[in-house]
Write a protein that holds these residues in place. Sequence first.
Motif, PDB file in Angstrom:
ATOM      1  N   PHE A   7       0.807  -1.208   0.000  1.00 52.93           N
ATOM      2  CA  PHE A   7       0.000   0.000   0.000  1.00 52.93           C
ATOM      3  C   PHE A   7       0.848   1.268   0.000  1.00 52.93           C
ATOM      4  CE2 PHE A   7      -2.885  -3.144   1.931  1.00 52.93           C
ATOM      5  CZ  PHE A   7      -3.930  -3.037   1.033  1.00 52.93           C
ATOM      6  N   ALA A   8       2.168   1.142  -0.070  1.00 51.84           N
ATOM      7  CA  ALA A   8       3.052   2.309  -0.016  1.00 51.84           C
ATOM      8  C   ALA A   8       2.734   3.346  -1.097  1.00 51.84           C
ATOM      9  CB  ALA A   8       4.509   1.870  -0.096  1.00 51.84           C
ATOM     10  N   PRO A   9       2.486   2.956  -2.348  1.00 52.50           N
ATOM     11  CA  PRO A   9       2.157   3.987  -3.349  1.00 52.50           C
ATOM     12  C   PRO A   9       0.885   4.760  -2.998  1.00 52.50           C
ATOM     13  CG  PRO A   9       2.697   1.923  -4.432  1.00 52.50           C
ATOM     14  CD  PRO A   9       2.613   1.645  -2.965  1.00 52.50           C
ATOM     15  N   LEU A  21      -6.225   2.638   4.956  1.00 48.72           N
ATOM     16  CA  LEU A  21      -5.125   1.853   4.406  1.00 48.72           C
ATOM     17  C   LEU A  21      -4.457   1.014   5.492  1.00 48.72           C
ATOM     18  CD1 LEU A  21      -3.654   4.520   1.982  1.00 48.72           C
ATOM     19  CD2 LEU A  21      -5.035   2.530   1.404  1.00 48.72           C
ATOM     20  N   ASN A  22      -4.341   1.553   6.697  1.00 48.20           N
ATOM     21  CA  ASN A  22      -3.790   0.760   7.805  1.00 48.20           C
ATOM     22  C   ASN A  22      -4.691  -0.423   8.127  1.00 48.20           C
ATOM     23  OD1 ASN A  22      -1.470   2.252   8.170  1.00 48.20           O
ATOM     24  ND2 ASN A  22      -2.416   3.632   9.654  1.00 48.20           N
ATOM     25  N   ALA A  23      -6.014  -0.220   8.079  1.00 50.09           N
ATOM     26  CA  ALA A  23      -6.946  -1.321   8.342  1.00 50.09           C
ATOM     27  C   ALA A  23      -6.826  -2.400   7.264  1.00 50.09           C
ATOM     28  CB  ALA A  23      -8.381  -0.801   8.407  1.00 50.09           C
ATOM     29  N   LEU A  24      -6.685  -2.002   6.008  1.00 53.60           N
ATOM     30  CA  LEU A  24      -6.504  -2.979   4.932  1.00 53.60           C
ATOM     31  C   LEU A  24      -5.200  -3.745   5.095  1.00 53.60           C
ATOM     32  CD1 LEU A  24      -7.727  -0.935   1.854  1.00 53.60           C
ATOM     33  CD2 LEU A  24      -8.827  -2.944   2.834  1.00 53.60           C
ATOM     34  N   GLU A  25      -4.148  -3.031   5.480  1.00 56.35           N
ATOM     35  CA  GLU A  25      -2.859  -3.684   5.681  1.00 56.35           C
ATOM     36  C   GLU A  25      -2.917  -4.667   6.845  1.00 56.35           C
ATOM     37  OE1 GLU A  25       1.796  -2.364   6.191  1.00 56.35           O
ATOM     38  OE2 GLU A  25       0.273  -0.875   5.727  1.00 56.35           O
ATOM     39  N   GLN A  67     -14.788  -1.257  25.031  1.00 55.58           N
ATOM     40  CA  GLN A  67     -14.695  -0.399  23.861  1.00 55.58           C
ATOM     41  C   GLN A  67     -13.554   0.572  24.055  1.00 55.58           C
ATOM     42  OE1 GLN A  67     -18.137   1.941  22.818  1.00 55.58           O
ATOM     43  NE2 GLN A  67     -17.169   2.716  20.979  1.00 55.58           N
ATOM     44  N   GLU A  68     -12.572   0.471  23.170  1.00 51.84           N
ATOM     45  CA  GLU A  68     -11.482   1.430  23.126  1.00 51.84           C
ATOM     46  C   GLU A  68     -11.752   2.312  21.921  1.00 51.84           C
ATOM     47  OE1 GLU A  68      -7.925  -0.916  22.937  1.00 51.84           O
ATOM     48  OE2 GLU A  68      -8.591  -2.200  24.567  1.00 51.84           O
ATOM     49  N   GLN A  69     -10.851   3.222  21.619  1.00 55.31           N
ATOM     50  CA  GLN A  69     -11.080   4.087  20.465  1.00 55.31           C
ATOM     51  C   GLN A  69     -11.054   3.245  19.199  1.00 55.31           C
ATOM     52  OE1 GLN A  69      -8.520   7.436  20.177  1.00 55.31           O
ATOM     53  NE2 GLN A  69      -9.399   8.126  18.267  1.00 55.31           N
ATOM     54  N   ASN A  70     -12.176   3.206  18.497  1.00 53.93           N
ATOM     55  CA  ASN A  70     -12.356   2.513  17.223  1.00 53.93           C
ATOM     56  C   ASN A  70     -12.122   1.004  17.323  1.00 53.93           C
ATOM     57  OD1 ASN A  70     -12.400   5.209  16.662  1.00 53.93           O
ATOM     58  ND2 ASN A  70     -11.374   5.031  14.724  1.00 53.93           N
TER      59      ASN A  70
END
Length: 157
Positions: A7-9, A21-25, A67-70
């Motif tokens: 996902f770098a690009p 993008l972090n969630a997808l990674e 429940q934490e943040q997100n």
Amino acid sequence: MRTTLDFAPLFRSSIGFDRMLNALETASRVATIDNWPPYDIVKSGEDDYRITMAVAGFTDADLTLTQEQNLLVVTGQKSGDDGQYLHRGIAGRAFERRFELADHVKVTGASLVNGLLTIELKREIPEEMKPRRIAIATDAARPQGEVRQIEAEKRAA
């Protein structure tokens, strides 16, 4: 054969999508999928969601919701055994299930009925983040007696 996505690009060319993008990674790095306990996720309204988990054999004292943040974490840990089992068909193993929550999603309630843990969630967008209509002022809105004039400095010749 498993391929990993780079996902770098996308990080270099997008602004504000870093959480997605972090969630997808993170999702692409999951090695094994543990499907116990089984659960359903239902969208029950415009901003309402419901998670239903089958936790047969667990009591409300054996379950913990945090429940934490997100992030919503559901853990289950059975207390003591009641005797010597000749056959154990009802799973009683400890578990931890994590659910990524979008921004502004809050847990509004939880109940345990007939071995089903039901967690109610609601997305509550703050008023300052909701779209609002901006009024556009026109010349007709200005009082009639007011004359627009541009003031300029007077110079001596």
